[in-house]
Design a protein around this motif. Structure first.
Motif, mmCIF file in Angstrom:
data_model
loop_
_atom_site.group_PDB
_atom_site.id
_atom_site.type_symbol
_atom_site.label_atom_id
_atom_site.label_comp_id
_atom_site.label_asym_id
_atom_site.label_seq_id
_atom_site.Cartn_x
_atom_site.Cartn_y
_atom_site.Cartn_z
ATOM 1 N N LEU A 1 -33.781 70.749 6.775
ATOM 2 C CA LEU A 1 -32.373 71.035 6.461
ATOM 3 C C LEU A 1 -31.659 71.677 7.655
ATOM 4 O O LEU A 1 -30.511 71.349 7.953
ATOM 5 C CB LEU A 1 -32.277 71.950 5.240
ATOM 6 C CG LEU A 1 -32.563 71.263 3.911
ATOM 7 C CD1 LEU A 1 -32.418 72.246 2.765
ATOM 8 C CD2 LEU A 1 -31.611 70.071 3.696
ATOM 9 N N SER B 1 -27.424 68.081 13.122
ATOM 10 C CA SER B 1 -26.953 66.703 13.353
ATOM 11 C C SER B 1 -25.589 66.509 12.718
ATOM 12 O O SER B 1 -24.727 65.817 13.265
ATOM 13 C CB SER B 1 -27.877 65.639 12.774
ATOM 14 O OG SER B 1 -29.156 66.095 12.674
ATOM 15 N N GLU B 2 -25.397 67.139 11.548
ATOM 16 C CA GLU B 2 -24.096 66.992 10.889
ATOM 17 C C GLU B 2 -22.992 67.609 11.739
ATOM 18 O O GLU B 2 -21.914 67.050 11.890
ATOM 19 C CB GLU B 2 -24.115 67.670 9.509
ATOM 20 C CG GLU B 2 -24.684 66.763 8.447
ATOM 21 C CD GLU B 2 -24.923 67.487 7.126
ATOM 22 O OE1 GLU B 2 -25.563 66.902 6.262
ATOM 23 O OE2 GLU B 2 -24.477 68.659 6.989
ATOM 24 N N THR C 1 -28.150 52.338 -0.726
ATOM 25 C CA THR C 1 -29.258 52.229 0.233
ATOM 26 C C THR C 1 -30.322 51.235 -0.232
ATOM 27 O O THR C 1 -30.828 50.443 0.568
ATOM 28 C CB THR C 1 -29.881 53.618 0.421
ATOM 29 O OG1 THR C 1 -28.823 54.520 0.720
ATOM 30 C CG2 THR C 1 -30.879 53.634 1.553
ATOM 31 N N ARG D 1 -30.445 55.889 5.076
ATOM 32 C CA ARG D 1 -29.135 56.012 4.427
ATOM 33 C C ARG D 1 -28.009 55.801 5.425
ATOM 34 O O ARG D 1 -27.009 55.148 5.137
ATOM 35 C CB ARG D 1 -29.004 57.383 3.778
ATOM 36 C CG ARG D 1 -29.728 57.414 2.452
ATOM 37 C CD ARG D 1 -29.746 58.762 1.831
ATOM 38 N NE ARG D 1 -28.427 59.356 1.736
ATOM 39 C CZ ARG D 1 -28.208 60.579 1.287
ATOM 40 N NH1 ARG D 1 -29.213 61.324 0.914
ATOM 41 N NH2 ARG D 1 -26.999 61.054 1.227
ATOM 42 N N ARG D 2 -28.211 56.359 6.633
ATOM 43 C CA ARG D 2 -27.170 56.204 7.659
ATOM 44 C C ARG D 2 -27.017 54.722 8.036
ATOM 45 O O ARG D 2 -25.914 54.186 8.102
ATOM 46 C CB ARG D 2 -27.551 57.039 8.890
ATOM 47 C CG ARG D 2 -26.487 57.114 9.940
ATOM 48 C CD ARG D 2 -26.722 58.296 10.856
ATOM 49 N NE ARG D 2 -28.056 58.346 11.444
ATOM 50 C CZ ARG D 2 -28.425 57.657 12.494
ATOM 51 N NH1 ARG D 2 -27.587 56.845 13.086
ATOM 52 N NH2 ARG D 2 -29.656 57.764 12.981
ATOM 53 N N ARG E 1 -30.896 69.027 10.004
ATOM 54 C CA ARG E 1 -29.841 68.148 9.520
ATOM 55 C C ARG E 1 -28.467 68.787 9.678
ATOM 56 O O ARG E 1 -27.506 68.121 10.019
ATOM 57 C CB ARG E 1 -30.078 67.771 8.071
ATOM 58 C CG ARG E 1 -29.316 66.485 7.783
ATOM 59 C CD ARG E 1 -29.759 65.781 6.618
ATOM 60 N NE ARG E 1 -29.146 66.421 5.458
ATOM 61 C CZ ARG E 1 -29.191 65.871 4.256
ATOM 62 N NH1 ARG E 1 -29.802 64.736 4.083
ATOM 63 N NH2 ARG E 1 -28.627 66.462 3.247
ATOM 64 N N LEU F 1 -38.517 62.751 5.004
ATOM 65 C CA LEU F 1 -37.142 63.246 4.895
ATOM 66 C C LEU F 1 -36.248 62.634 5.982
ATOM 67 O O LEU F 1 -35.123 62.203 5.713
ATOM 68 C CB LEU F 1 -37.125 64.779 5.003
ATOM 69 C CG LEU F 1 -37.805 65.527 3.840
ATOM 70 C CD1 LEU F 1 -37.901 67.010 4.135
ATOM 71 C CD2 LEU F 1 -37.033 65.289 2.547
ATOM 72 N N GLU F 2 -36.795 62.587 7.202
ATOM 73 C CA GLU F 2 -36.001 62.011 8.300
ATOM 74 C C GLU F 2 -35.723 60.534 8.077
ATOM 75 O O GLU F 2 -34.603 60.053 8.263
ATOM 76 C CB GLU F 2 -36.726 62.211 9.630
ATOM 77 C CG GLU F 2 -36.554 63.609 10.162
ATOM 78 C CD GLU F 2 -37.345 63.853 11.442
ATOM 79 O OE1 GLU F 2 -37.311 64.993 11.914
ATOM 80 O OE2 GLU F 2 -38.002 62.899 11.934
ATOM 81 N N VAL G 1 -35.650 58.865 5.298
ATOM 82 C CA VAL G 1 -34.714 58.619 4.201
ATOM 83 C C VAL G 1 -33.284 58.827 4.695
ATOM 84 O O VAL G 1 -32.401 57.997 4.455
ATOM 85 C CB VAL G 1 -35.028 59.525 2.986
ATOM 86 C CG1 VAL G 1 -33.890 59.492 1.981
ATOM 87 C CG2 VAL G 1 -36.325 59.077 2.326
ATOM 88 N N SER G 2 -33.071 59.911 5.465
ATOM 89 C CA SER G 2 -31.682 60.131 5.888
ATOM 90 C C SER G 2 -31.254 59.075 6.915
ATOM 91 O O SER G 2 -30.098 58.676 6.951
ATOM 92 C CB SER G 2 -31.451 61.568 6.359
ATOM 93 O OG SER G 2 -31.850 61.721 7.667
ATOM 94 N N GLU G 3 -32.218 58.605 7.732
ATOM 95 C CA GLU G 3 -31.874 57.547 8.694
ATOM 96 C C GLU G 3 -31.546 56.233 7.985
ATOM 97 O O GLU G 3 -30.558 55.569 8.306
ATOM 98 C CB GLU G 3 -33.067 57.297 9.619
ATOM 99 C CG GLU G 3 -32.801 57.675 11.049
ATOM 100 C CD GLU G 3 -34.078 57.652 11.855
ATOM 101 O OE1 GLU G 3 -34.717 56.592 11.949
ATOM 102 O OE2 GLU G 3 -34.437 58.718 12.390
#
Ligand code: ADP
Length: 608
Positions: free
Chosen positions: A187, A193-194, A11, A318-319, A190, A311-312, A314-316
């Protein structure tokens, strides 16, 4: 289960790569304005946070009215200024993100059109190309969205840092509770979404089936059959079944979303309840007044929002980064040929070259046998060679090796004795002009198609080449003549040429280019027999002053060449002039007999 492959770039690397690209592409504003925008967002938030408590405090302390008015005016002015500046920079920043996405687009285009030719037929390269496309095809695609999310991340981190400082007055346990409840809610979301991501294909499959049936029922092409065969009730019941299955699936998804929402509400309730309890306790203890209570309580919610945001984001990021890996891998896909690092080669005018295949074998990647095995062949300067053989014999492959589109698996291709792998491959291509089997027209004028350029077109030469290709009458009958545009898919006023006319145009294009070797791969496939024989008659004139390689599966069509190579069983089975090959009475002679009998007597008898 197949183990998940680790992304080739992490990332950080991908985020940095995108920012570096923005920097290089003179879109530094994406970075500067992004930081400014983050500062403005946090400033706006802080100003709004302080408005009510400060005013309340002023009223509580019975400050003079003038001072109160001044404070209100000050806040109003600050809010207006921040909003105005934000509004001003928002489109500039968005434009910077857009142009950065187009820079990725451009890089992909350049790689696609200049990569070593074998990569074009490499499945992995093709897959990466397709994946890369989905990162650039709209505003919300990874190559643009990652910059927006990075900016949001900077905003949220900045807000978080400021709020940590602001809330030191509050009990540290409360801060911990905020972390835990916010993290918990994140979490839960998430997980949802997972679940959606894992069941994406199921969701798409339901949609595909429903749409298929919907479109079928509307399609005029099916209308007659639906009525004649009385399909309507069947389709209706199918539709009902599909809908039922879809509702079952959607119900499961909705239940998860609902539970996550309930969890989030419970956690928020816990957080707010605890915050109220701590703050009320502090008020009762006289440690803070009402304005501080209000400020702190609003800050608790704000603080939670910054954490959720981080948090959102960071995960975005990464995606997006995982998606961008395809772009990075595509752009850094190994080049098999030498380009700039190879020896320079400038074809000298009027000079003819010797090309030689030396013990050449070739096998396509993944194939279990060689298409060509141990082939030796020299194209002497100025020689006119025909390559004939049945479909799939390897004629095109041989020519691709000669032209440097493929490198031999074994053996060498030599240009005047030097291995062509040593040269800059782009320079090497300057030796050739060609008509390939697939037509490649450009959406420009006929003249530009012949000249392969829109600048410095030598019109006399264009006319001459069009004439030699037998297309003058057609072009001159068009209202705009040589300026007529091609390709209706791009220009509404374009003309569509027939297959035969397009092939002639390709021939004119090949003649226009000044190159010492001309390659003609089945150049008469789309021509009628009269045009074909006319072309044979003009072959010497057309290829004068060059070496030529003429490929055909029609054995007798190559009599006008100096030498014929008959390709069979992965090699040159026979070679010589047409007469020599017939006299030899081998495979060429036998096949020639079959082909000519077909023409003399009509093919039906032979096929029986
Ligand atoms: P010809 O021009 O004589 O019809 P080609 O040289 O096009 O024959 O093809 C020779 C053989 O190589 C054929 O069996 C064909 O299926 C195979 N071939 C051609 N191109 C590829 C490719 N890109 N990948 C794998 N096999 C190929």
């Amino acid at each position: 289960m197949k183990a998940k492959e680790k992304p080739k770039f992490n990332t950080w690397q991908n985020s940095f790569w995108m920012l570096a690209l923005a920097w290089r592409e003179k879109e530094k504003k994406v970075i500067f304005l992004g930081i400014l925008s983050a500062i403005l967002t946090v400033s706006l938030n802080l100003t709004e946070l302080y408005v009510v408590p400060v005013i309340l405090d002023t009223v509580e302390t019975r400050a003079p009215l003038g001072r109160l008015a001044l404070i209100i005016a000050g806040f109003a002015a600050a809010l207006m200024a921040i909003r105005a500046l934000s509004t001003y920079i928002t489109p500039l920043e968005a434009y910077g993100r857009l142009t950065t996405r187009f820079a990725v687009f451009d890089a992909l285009n350049i790689k696609a059109s200049s990569t070593s030719y074998p990569n074009i037929h490499d499945d992995n390269f093709e897959k990466l190309g397709k994946k890369s496309q989905s990162t650039i095809n709209h505003d919300h695609a990874a190559a643009q969205a990652i910059l927006y999310t990075l900016r949001q991340l900077v905003t949220n981190v900045l807000g978080f840092a400021v709020y940590v400082a602001l809330m030191t007055a509050i009990h540290p346990l409360l801060l911990l509770l905020i972390f835990l409840t916010t993290g918990g809610a994140f979490l839960l979301n998430r997980k949802c979404s997972e679940y959606l991501h894992e069941h994406r294909e199921e969701d798409q499959a339901h949609n595909r089936r429903l749409w298929y049936l919907f479109q079928k029922m509307q399609d005029p092409a099916d209308a007659k059959d639906i009525r004649l065969f009385g399909l309507q009730p069947w389709m209706e019941s199918l539709y009902d079944q599909l809908l039922e299955a879809y509702y079952l699936f959607a119900g499961k998804v909705q239940m998860r979303l609902f539970l996550a929402k309930v969890g989030e509400i419970v956690l928020t309730f816990l957080r707010n309840g605890a915050a109220y309890a701590v703050l009320i306790y502090m008020v009762l203890q006289g440690r803070i007044g009402v304005p501080e209570f209000l400020l702190s309580f609003t800050a608790v919610a704000g603080f939670a929002a910054w954490i959720t945001g981080i948090l959102e984001n960071v995960s975005e990021v990464r995606r997006y980064s995982i998606e961008l890996c395809a772009v990075r891998e595509y752009l850094s896909y190994p080049e098999l040929f030498k380009f700039e690092e190879g020896a320079a080669l400038v074809p000298e005018p009027e000079r003819l070259y010797e090309l030689k295949l030396e013990n050449v074998s070739f096998r396509y990647p993944g194939a279990d046998h060689d298409v060509l095995k141990n082939v030796n062949f020299t194209l002497h300067p100025g020689e006119k060679v025909a390559v004939v053989g049945l479909n799939g014999a390897g004629k095109t492959t041989l020519v691709k090796l000669l032209c440097g589109f493929l490198d031999p698996t074994e053996g060498r291709v030599l240009l005047d004795g030097r291995d062509i792998r040593e040269y800059n491959r782009r320079d090497y291509y300057k030796l050739f002009t060609a008509v390939f089997q697939d037509f490649s027209l450009l959406a420009v004028s006929i003249a530009a198609n012949v000249a392969q350029s829109e600048e410095n077109i030598d019109m006399a030469r264009v006319r001459d080449c069009i004439d030699r290709a037998g297309l003058t009458a057609k072009i001159e009958s068009l209202p705009e003549g040589y300026d007529t545009k091609l390709l209706r898919s791009v220009h509404f006023d374009a003309v569509e040429l027939s297959g035969g006319e397009t092939q002639r145009l390709m021939l004119a294009r090949a003649l226009y280019r000044n190159a010492p070797v001309i390659v003609l791969d089945e150049p008469t496939a789309a021509l009628d027999p009269i045009a074909e024989s006319e072309m044979y008659g003009k072959y010497h004139e057309m290829t004068a002053g060059r070496s030529s390689v003429y490929i055909s599966h029609r054995l007798a069509s190559t009599r006008f060449c100096d030498r014929i190579l008959y390709i069979e069983d992965a090699g040159i089975a026979e070679e010589g002039t047409h007469e020599e090959l017939l006299a030899r009475g081998g495979r060429y002679a036998a096949l020639f007999e079959v082909q000519s009998r077909y023409y003399r007597e009509g093919g039906m008898d032979d096929e029986k």
